[in-house]
Design an enzyme around this catalytic site. Structure first.
Site, PDB file in Angstrom:
ATOM      1  N   TYR A  48       7.900   6.654 -23.371  1.00 15.22           N
ATOM      2  CA  TYR A  48       8.626   5.263 -22.386  1.00 15.22           C
ATOM      3  C   TYR A  48       9.293   4.485 -23.321  1.00 15.22           C
ATOM      4  CZ  TYR A  48       3.644   5.831 -20.344  1.00 15.22           C
ATOM      5  OH  TYR A  48       3.143   5.795 -19.184  1.00 15.22           O
ATOM      6  N   LYS A  81      -1.735   3.136 -14.363  1.00 13.34           N
ATOM      7  CA  LYS A  81      -2.840   2.579 -14.043  1.00 13.34           C
ATOM      8  C   LYS A  81      -3.851   2.918 -12.753  1.00 13.34           C
ATOM      9  CE  LYS A  81      -4.468   1.587 -17.950  1.00 13.34           C
ATOM     10  NZ  LYS A  81      -5.466   2.854 -18.313  1.00 13.34           N
TER      11      LYS A  81
HETATM   12  P1  FAD Z   1      -4.214   5.731  -1.084  1.00 20.00           P
HETATM   13  O1  FAD Z   1      -4.037   7.423  -2.401  1.00 20.00           O
HETATM   14  O2  FAD Z   1      -3.168   5.097  -0.682  1.00 20.00           O
HETATM   15  O3  FAD Z   1      -5.007   6.354  -0.120  1.00 20.00           O
HETATM   16  C1  FAD Z   1      -5.286   5.677   1.027  1.00 20.00           C
HETATM   17  C2  FAD Z   1      -5.763   6.565   2.283  1.00 20.00           C
HETATM   18  O4  FAD Z   1      -5.576   6.139   3.089  1.00 20.00           O
HETATM   19  C3  FAD Z   1      -4.311   7.205   2.813  1.00 20.00           C
HETATM   20  O5  FAD Z   1      -4.040   9.119   2.661  1.00 20.00           O
HETATM   21  C4  FAD Z   1      -3.770   6.614   4.381  1.00 20.00           C
HETATM   22  O6  FAD Z   1      -2.974   7.747   4.728  1.00 20.00           O
HETATM   23  C5  FAD Z   1      -4.533   6.335   4.156  1.00 20.00           C
HETATM   24  N1  FAD Z   1      -4.523   5.594   5.630  1.00 20.00           N
HETATM   25  C6  FAD Z   1      -3.826   4.383   5.450  1.00 20.00           C
HETATM   26  N2  FAD Z   1      -3.906   3.938   7.062  1.00 20.00           N
HETATM   27  C7  FAD Z   1      -5.000   4.869   7.114  1.00 20.00           C
HETATM   28  C8  FAD Z   1      -5.337   4.101   8.374  1.00 20.00           C
HETATM   29  N3  FAD Z   1      -5.085   3.342   9.453  1.00 20.00           N
HETATM   30  N4  FAD Z   1      -6.270   5.007   9.474  1.00 20.00           N
HETATM   31  C9  FAD Z   1      -6.842   6.097   8.146  1.00 20.00           C
HETATM   32  N5  FAD Z   1      -6.389   6.381   7.223  1.00 20.00           N
HETATM   33  C10 FAD Z   1      -5.732   5.813   6.086  1.00 20.00           C
HETATM   34  N6  FAD Z   1       0.480   5.606  -9.712  1.00 20.00           N
HETATM   35  C11 FAD Z   1       0.005   5.536 -11.484  1.00 20.00           C
HETATM   36  O7  FAD Z   1      -0.654   6.091 -11.734  1.00 20.00           O
HETATM   37  N7  FAD Z   1       1.463   6.100 -12.048  1.00 20.00           N
HETATM   38  C12 FAD Z   1       2.381   6.404 -10.862  1.00 20.00           C
HETATM   39  O8  FAD Z   1       3.265   7.273 -11.274  1.00 20.00           O
HETATM   40  C13 FAD Z   1       1.982   6.243  -9.639  1.00 20.00           C
HETATM   41  N8  FAD Z   1       3.588   5.887  -8.978  1.00 20.00           N
HETATM   42  C14 FAD Z   1       3.422   5.750  -7.423  1.00 20.00           C
HETATM   43  C15 FAD Z   1       4.712   6.226  -6.131  1.00 20.00           C
HETATM   44  C16 FAD Z   1       3.636   5.979  -5.181  1.00 20.00           C
HETATM   45  C17 FAD Z   1       4.885   6.224  -3.559  1.00 20.00           C
HETATM   46  C18 FAD Z   1       2.795   5.126  -4.505  1.00 20.00           C
HETATM   47  C19 FAD Z   1       1.854   4.598  -3.356  1.00 20.00           C
HETATM   48  C20 FAD Z   1       2.017   4.578  -5.760  1.00 20.00           C
HETATM   49  C21 FAD Z   1       2.025   5.668  -6.850  1.00 20.00           C
HETATM   50  N9  FAD Z   1       1.191   4.578  -7.852  1.00 20.00           N
HETATM   51  C22 FAD Z   1       1.249   5.876  -9.038  1.00 20.00           C
HETATM   52  C23 FAD Z   1      -0.067   4.297  -7.569  1.00 20.00           C
HETATM   53  C24 FAD Z   1      -1.307   5.390  -7.256  1.00 20.00           C
HETATM   54  O9  FAD Z   1      -0.659   6.908  -6.513  1.00 20.00           O
HETATM   55  C25 FAD Z   1      -1.978   4.611  -6.155  1.00 20.00           C
HETATM   56  O10 FAD Z   1      -2.664   3.308  -7.093  1.00 20.00           O
HETATM   57  C26 FAD Z   1      -3.711   5.298  -5.930  1.00 20.00           C
HETATM   58  O11 FAD Z   1      -2.879   6.660  -5.099  1.00 20.00           O
HETATM   59  C27 FAD Z   1      -4.319   4.761  -5.325  1.00 20.00           C
HETATM   60  O12 FAD Z   1      -5.554   5.594  -4.376  1.00 20.00           O
HETATM   61  P2  FAD Z   1      -6.142   4.894  -2.759  1.00 20.00           P
HETATM   62  O13 FAD Z   1      -6.754   5.912  -2.678  1.00 20.00           O
HETATM   63  O14 FAD Z   1      -6.318   3.757  -3.512  1.00 20.00           O
HETATM   64  O15 FAD Z   1      -5.226   4.455  -2.056  1.00 20.00           O
HETATM   65  C1  DHB Z   2       3.575   9.186 -14.979  1.00 17.47           C
HETATM   66  C2  DHB Z   2       3.670   7.970 -14.429  1.00 17.47           C
HETATM   67  C3  DHB Z   2       3.638   6.936 -14.613  1.00 17.47           C
HETATM   68  O1  DHB Z   2       3.280   5.412 -14.094  1.00 17.47           O
HETATM   69  C4  DHB Z   2       3.211   6.113 -16.122  1.00 17.47           C
HETATM   70  O2  DHB Z   2       2.997   5.761 -16.719  1.00 17.47           O
HETATM   71  C5  DHB Z   2       2.805   8.219 -17.011  1.00 17.47           C
HETATM   72  C6  DHB Z   2       3.140   9.427 -16.412  1.00 17.47           C
HETATM   73  C7  DHB Z   2       3.788   9.977 -14.193  1.00 17.47           C
HETATM   74  O3  DHB Z   2       4.284  10.085 -12.636  1.00 17.47           O
HETATM   75  O4  DHB Z   2       3.829  11.421 -14.719  1.00 17.47           O
END
Ligand code: FAD
Ligand code: DHB
Length: 399
Positions: free
Chosen positions: A206, A303
């Site tokens: 980082y 996180k």
């Molecule tokens: P999600 O993974 O968003 O799952 C929610 C699901 O609900 C999705 O599959 C969606 O299609 C579905 N859904 C939505 N609306 C409906 C509906 N009307 N009917 C049925 N299904 C529906 N976290 C990190 O720690 N590091 C990262 O680098 C990182 N990068 C990220 C990049 C992006 C672009 C995003 C958006 C998030 C990122 N995150 C990252 C955060 C992490 O990916 C999320 O916190 C994690 O996916 C949360 O999981 P979840 O199951 O709560 O939500």
């Molecule tokens: C990755 C993403 C993050 O947000 C982080 O803090 C460390 C690693 C990753 O996508 O590998």
């Protein structure tokens, strides 16, 4: 037309992201039935490039549900990570400071294994099933309406869980007057890349470079994942590959010249805005929210996915207790219990973000505060321990 999944269940789960999928497995192990409805096609859910770091608690949950075989074989345990600033480097040794490591294992792989296991078990999970409404959450028989292959369907349940991410419909079933929403939008975004080249460092880096943040991560011994801070509104297509590698090299550079960045073909590029959102409460009547549906953190500190899994670990225990005994103590405590961790992670993610990014609207005072924070971490073991404890994540029940 009959429903392609049961039209009556104990728990209707909206969303097959990490939160919804993990919850379905934890409930099944506790003897509770559920139906999972996901609006996207399976292939889309399995290939969305997102998080990459699993805390110990998330690793344990994957093992508990029996979806950890590939992670245990191919995941990369990391004992520490590096911070870089002012041309020098500080290592945070998590294993030594906290007795725990984290695991590099991508969200794409986590969801693939959770989906495969659910389908193998023959348990209800439907893709391309878009939930259009959540109703009657103040009654004992809430329902979910969804559209699948052009037809409208209904699932009635004892409980509905909105694990439908930040844009899903579940949160809207909680009247505004009953809740509060907290939000912080950061004045920068991340440009993330995947590249077919071995990581340049065996641990994550980082960096607070002169022109902004950079993160060196990985997906495997032959695939690099990296991010750079870019202005809000950036179009990934405006950055050509060489410009990205040059910027990464400049931000990771060490004064003693000992660091070399390995370059290779970039296979994926995307821009993610940075924001923090918390919606309280995480429950209304028979509707419970989990994961991004209730809260988002900026990705610095990794996180998001871990919070989603922590939520459903607490929720699965609470729902199982309630179904078994009708004792409401744990379900009544769910929102407050989950929010304590959410706010801890929100504060940690804010700290990491502001310490490591260059604020385009900031002044030299802000710059000196960030450097003073990094310097404290460099010279003080207690400061490093606090950082390491937050990074590897507090145990369930410890917060
Ligand atoms: P999600 O993974 O968003 O799952 C929610 C699901 O609900 C999705 O599959 C969606 O299609 C579905 N859904 C939505 N609306 C409906 C509906 N009307 N009917 C049925 N299904 C529906 N976290 C990190 O720690 N590091 C990262 O680098 C990182 N990068 C990220 C990049 C992006 C672009 C995003 C958006 C998030 C990122 N995150 C990252 C955060 C992490 O990916 C999320 O916190 C994690 O996916 C949360 O999981 P979840 O199951 O709560 O939500
Ligand atoms: C990755 C993403 C993050 O947000 C982080 O803090 C460390 C690693 C990753 O996508 O590998």
């Amino acid at each position: 037309m009959t429903s392609p999944v049961p039209d009556r269940t104990q728990v209707a789960i909206i969303g097959a992201g990490p939160a919804g999928l993990m919850l379905s497995h934890l409930l099944r192990l506790r003897g509770v039935e559920s139906v999972v409805l996901e609006s996207r096609p399976r292939e889309r859910v399995e290939t969305r490039q997102r998080a990459g770091i699993l805390e110990h608690g998330t690793v344990e949950a994957l093992r508990e549900v029996g979806a950890a075989a590939r992670m245990d074989e191919q995941g990369l345990p990391h004992d520490g990570f590096e911070l870089r600033f002012s041309g020098r480097s500080v290592r945070v040794d998590m294993q030594e400071l906290t007795g725990h490591h984290v695991m590099i294992w991508a969200q794409t792989e986590v969801t693939k294994d959770l989906i495969a296991l659910r389908l193998e078990q023959g348990e209800p999970l439907l893709f391309e099933a878009e939930v259009t409404a959540v109703e009657d959450v103040e009654t004992d028989t809430p329902l979910v309406r969804y559209r699948h292959e052009g037809a409208e369907h209904v699932v009635r349940a004892d409980v509905v869980v909105g694990a439908d991410g930040s844009y899903g419909p579940a949160r809207r079933a909680i009247p505004d007057r009953l809740g509060r929403r907290f939000e912080r939008v950061y004045p920068y975004s991340w440009l993330g890349i995947l590249a077919d080249v071995a990581p340049s460092s065996h641990e994550l880096i980082y960096a607070r470079g002169r022109t902004g943040f950079a993160l060196a991560s990985m997906r495997s011994p032959s695939v690099t994942r990296a991010y750079i801070q870019v202005p809000n509104g950036t179009d990934a297509a405006d950055w050509d590959d060489e410009a990205i590698w040059d910027e990464l090299a400049a931000r990771f550079a060490l004064d003693d010249g000992s660091f070399t960045l390995e370059r290779g073909p970039i296979t994926d590029k995307s821009v993610t805005p940075m924001r923090s959102v918390v919606s309280e409460p995480m429950r209304h009547g028979r509707l419970f929210l989990a994961g991004d549906a209730a809260h988002i953190v900026p990705p610095t500190g990794a996180k998001g996915l871990n919070l989603a899994v922590a939520d459903v670990r607490v929720l699965a225990e609470a729902l199982a207790e309630w179904f078994a005994t009708k004792d409401e103590t744990l379900i009544d405590a769910y929102s407050d219990t989950a929010l304590r961790r959410v706010w801890r992670a929100s504060h940690f993610s804010w700290t990491m973000t502001t310490m490591l990014h260059v604020d385009p609207d900031g002044d030299p005072f802000d710059e000196q505060l960030a450097l003073a924070h990094l310097h404290h971490i460099e010279v003080s073991e207690p400061a490093r321990r606090a950082l390491a404890e937050n990074y590897r994540g507090l145990a369930l029940g410890a917060i």
